[in-house]
Design a protein around this motif. Sequence first.
Motif, PDB file in Angstrom:
ATOM      1  N   UNK A 232      26.425  35.991  46.362  1.00 32.17           N
ATOM      2  CA  UNK A 232      26.770  34.912  45.256  1.00 32.17           C
ATOM      3  C   UNK A 232      28.289  34.956  44.972  1.00 32.17           C
ATOM      4  N   UNK A 233      29.130  33.989  45.257  1.00 31.75           N
ATOM      5  CA  UNK A 233      30.354  34.105  44.943  1.00 31.75           C
ATOM      6  C   UNK A 233      30.758  33.584  43.624  1.00 31.75           C
ATOM      7  N   UNK A 234      31.413  34.653  42.729  1.00 30.09           N
ATOM      8  CA  UNK A 234      31.792  34.468  41.398  1.00 30.09           C
ATOM      9  C   UNK A 234      33.118  34.270  40.971  1.00 30.09           C
ATOM     10  N   UNK A 235      33.381  33.694  40.092  1.00 31.86           N
ATOM     11  CA  UNK A 235      34.981  33.267  39.462  1.00 31.86           C
ATOM     12  C   UNK A 235      35.495  34.420  39.539  1.00 31.86           C
ATOM     13  N   UNK A 236      36.926  34.431  40.340  1.00 37.05           N
ATOM     14  CA  UNK A 236      37.808  35.258  40.475  1.00 37.05           C
ATOM     15  C   UNK A 236      37.666  36.224  41.840  1.00 37.05           C
ATOM     16  N   UNK A 237      36.645  35.814  42.378  1.00 33.41           N
ATOM     17  CA  UNK A 237      36.364  36.542  43.801  1.00 33.41           C
ATOM     18  C   UNK A 237      37.583  35.920  44.844  1.00 33.41           C
TER      19      UNK A 237
END
Length: 287
Positions: A232-237
Amino acid sequence: MKLVRYGTAGKEKPGMIDRAGVLRDLSSVVADIDSQTLVSEALAKLAKIDPRQLPQVDGHPRYGTPVARVGKMICVGMNYAEHAAETNAPVPQMPVLFMKATSAIMGPNDDVVIPQGSTKTDWEVELGVVIGDTARSVSVEDALSHVAGYLVVNDLSERDFQFEHGGQWVKGKSCDTFGPLGPWLVTRDEVPDPQNLGLWLEVNGHRYQNGHTRTMIFGVAQLVSHISRYMTLQPGDVISTGTPAGVGLGQKPPIYLRAGDVIELGIEGLGQQRQTVHAHPADGNAA
């Protein structure tokens, strides 16, 4: 928008660069440029602000990394065919992924320190992609809607650590100071086509890298989609999308960074970085 974090290391404040190139303070609007600020809804609110109503920041403060508390930094290897060739690697059939420790991340103009015992510290200019909205198994067609914006990355690498210390690239990629980001995050609306950006890097005024994102093997949308299948790509990655030809390892004979060298790099529309290289204190002769 061009979003920044400025001030002394560890005490950065959020800011915005207005259309005249003036730094404006965002502290009254957001606490930081972080995962909460980078989601689509929050960015849309920021976009409605008239920067001229924000306090002007005088002088020339240090820029920190544009994104606070990056959750993970995923890097893509061999994403330009000419770079694969210069390192004697095959052109990949699917994206080659590895991680860079977030402890390597620093401001765009902070000093680079050669790791203790290193003889093969190298440079790599790369397009960085910052995630805005959570991405999990997204399609290529929908991938870019999950991107908050783009920035310049210098994916510094220690080639001996990378290839000769047990086979895990992360060892050669994660040394302290090996992840300069910035100077600013340019939001997605100002980069209509991430595959239409020139990127370059010089050491001591000599241009070694002069590439273009159109020659990526896997484009930004493909990368976001592909990576989101596995994690899962999360905000700020941050995704660092690979480097074009011209790294030190690819020179004949190879050339590596030494104390006193000055690295300058940039990407069209995304700004420039400048780092001075220092020896590790334990090795002496620090620049």
